[in-house]
Design a protein around this motif. Structure first.
Motif, PDB file in Angstrom:
ATOM      1  N   ALA A 141       0.832  -1.210   0.000  1.00 45.71           N
ATOM      2  CA  ALA A 141       0.000   0.000   0.000  1.00 45.71           C
ATOM      3  C   ALA A 141       0.868   1.262   0.000  1.00 45.71           C
ATOM      4  O   ALA A 141       0.581   2.231  -0.716  1.00 45.71           O
ATOM      5  N   LYS A 142       1.955   1.244   0.755  1.00 48.91           N
ATOM      6  CA  LYS A 142       2.827   2.418   0.812  1.00 48.91           C
ATOM      7  C   LYS A 142       3.588   2.604  -0.499  1.00 48.91           C
ATOM      8  O   LYS A 142       3.772   3.733  -0.971  1.00 48.91           O
ATOM      9  N   GLU A 143       4.037   1.500  -1.093  1.00 44.19           N
ATOM     10  CA  GLU A 143       4.740   1.598  -2.373  1.00 44.19           C
ATOM     11  C   GLU A 143       3.809   2.084  -3.476  1.00 44.19           C
ATOM     12  O   GLU A 143       4.196   2.895  -4.327  1.00 44.19           O
ATOM     13  N   TRP A 144       2.546   1.616  -3.437  1.00 42.79           N
ATOM     14  CA  TRP A 144       1.557   2.109  -4.400  1.00 42.79           C
ATOM     15  C   TRP A 144       1.349   3.601  -4.220  1.00 42.79           C
ATOM     16  O   TRP A 144       1.204   4.352  -5.197  1.00 42.79           O
ATOM     17  N   GLN A 145       1.303   4.047  -2.959  1.00 40.20           N
ATOM     18  CA  GLN A 145       1.076   5.462  -2.703  1.00 40.20           C
ATOM     19  C   GLN A 145       2.211   6.302  -3.274  1.00 40.20           C
ATOM     20  O   GLN A 145       1.969   7.374  -3.853  1.00 40.20           O
ATOM     21  N   ARG A 146       3.448   5.837  -3.134  1.00 41.06           N
ATOM     22  CA  ARG A 146       4.577   6.568  -3.715  1.00 41.06           C
ATOM     23  C   ARG A 146       4.436   6.662  -5.231  1.00 41.06           C
ATOM     24  O   ARG A 146       4.711   7.715  -5.829  1.00 41.06           O
ATOM     25  N   ILE A 147       4.028   5.571  -5.856  1.00 41.18           N
ATOM     26  CA  ILE A 147       3.827   5.586  -7.308  1.00 41.18           C
ATOM     27  C   ILE A 147       2.819   6.659  -7.691  1.00 41.18           C
ATOM     28  O   ILE A 147       3.050   7.469  -8.595  1.00 41.18           O
ATOM     29  N   GLN A 148       1.667   6.670  -7.001  1.00 37.93           N
ATOM     30  CA  GLN A 148       0.630   7.639  -7.304  1.00 37.93           C
ATOM     31  C   GLN A 148       1.074   9.061  -6.965  1.00 37.93           C
ATOM     32  O   GLN A 148       0.769  10.011  -7.706  1.00 37.93           O
ATOM     33  N   ASN A 149       1.778   9.228  -5.845  1.00 35.65           N
ATOM     34  CA  ASN A 149       2.305  10.544  -5.480  1.00 35.65           C
ATOM     35  C   ASN A 149       3.129  11.136  -6.605  1.00 35.65           C
ATOM     36  O   ASN A 149       2.969  12.299  -6.996  1.00 35.65           O
ATOM     37  N   HIS A 150       4.052  10.345  -7.121  1.00 34.73           N
ATOM     38  CA  HIS A 150       4.988  10.852  -8.112  1.00 34.73           C
ATOM     39  C   HIS A 150       4.304  11.121  -9.448  1.00 34.73           C
ATOM     40  O   HIS A 150       4.714  12.022 -10.187  1.00 34.73           O
ATOM     41  N   LYS A 151       3.252  10.369  -9.746  1.00 34.63           N
ATOM     42  CA  LYS A 151       2.476  10.665 -10.953  1.00 34.63           C
ATOM     43  C   LYS A 151       1.809  12.035 -10.837  1.00 34.63           C
ATOM     44  O   LYS A 151       1.820  12.825 -11.783  1.00 34.63           O
TER      45      LYS A 151
END
Length: 255
Positions: A141-151
């Motif tokens: 969940a945290k790694e997904w959040q980083r992906i979305q953050n950077h997008k």
């Protein structure tokens, strides 16, 4: 079957790893995992490894060419699906899920026919539950959040935002248990967030929309959202992302 790829960085056994994976497959695992019950790998020893988990400019064209050859071979022999690659600790590992392995060597011979420069190993193991995909390639969940953050950050920058100007950033959280609404509200307010409104998603799950003035720069937003994920989970709730408006600095506006 939908197919789209994501790329992100993670720590893997104490080493920086670059993970590229087919995110679209995640929506079809329940239907296809028993059709492709075997995980297979092709592991290539890099000649010019980087500690940051990325390919060097020198090696990238060769590795990408090898990746294309492997994919062409997979299509030719129709034995499985390419699901992702891992670059870490001086190696790049390509991962596949296959129906059968009786012609695996034919697959390898065709794919590697033009390779004379790299040390390559390969193999396969039973993995009907797709644990390599779910636990190695697929982000937490945290790694997904980083992906979305950077997008979102990339999108803001493309619109001329420097990301360094503080502004109101809105967040959403949904409750898995309504009993925790009051205590989570208090915890958010203690951290300086202000509740904007109560919300309900399309499935009827209740939640909160809240905001605080912050900078949406990559590091800052990562730190903030990961803390909000932890806070939400501790109150049996689920963090559901953020949004903000584009703000240009005075210099960018020509003032």
């Amino acid at each position: 079957m939908q197919e789209y790829w994501e790329l992100y960085m993670k720590n893997l056994e104490g080493k920086v790893a670059s993970i590229q994976f087919n995110a679209g497959i995640s929506m079809d695992i329940e239907e296809i995992q028993y059709t492709y019950p075997t995980v297979a790998y092709v592991k290539v020893k890099l000649k010019d490894p980087k500690e940051n988990g990325l390919l060097s400019e020198y090696e990238e064209p060769e590795i990408l060419f090898m990746e294309d050859k492997l994919e062409a071979s997979m299509i030719k022999f129709r034995i499985g699906k390419y699901v992702g690659r891992v670059i870490s600790d001086g190696y790049v590992t390509f991962l596949y899920y296959v129906q059968y392995t009786y012609n695996w060597q034919d697959f390898m011979d065709f794919a590697m026919s033009e390779n004379t420069a790299y040390e390559v190993t390969n193999g396969h193991n039973e993995d009907a539950e797709w644990n390599y995909y779910k636990k190695l390639l697929y982000p937490t969940a945290k790694e997904w959040q980083r992906i979305q953050n950077h997008k979102v950050c990339d999108n803001l920058r493309e619109q001329g935002d420097s990301l360094q100007v503080p502004r109101a950033i809105e967040h959403n959280v949904y409750f898995l248990n309504d009993e925790n609404e009051e205590v989570l509200t208090q915890a958010l307010e203690k951290e300086g967030f202000k509740i904007k409104e109560k919300i309900t998603n399309e499935d009827g799950v209740k939640g909160l929309n809240f905001y605080r003035v912050d900078k949406p720069f990559y590091h800052d937003i990562d730190t903030m959202t990961l803390a909000l994920i932890e806070m939400s989970e501790s109150y049996n709730a689920q963090y559901d992302g953020w949004e903000t408006s584009v703000v240009k600095s005075a210099m960018q506006q020509g003032i």
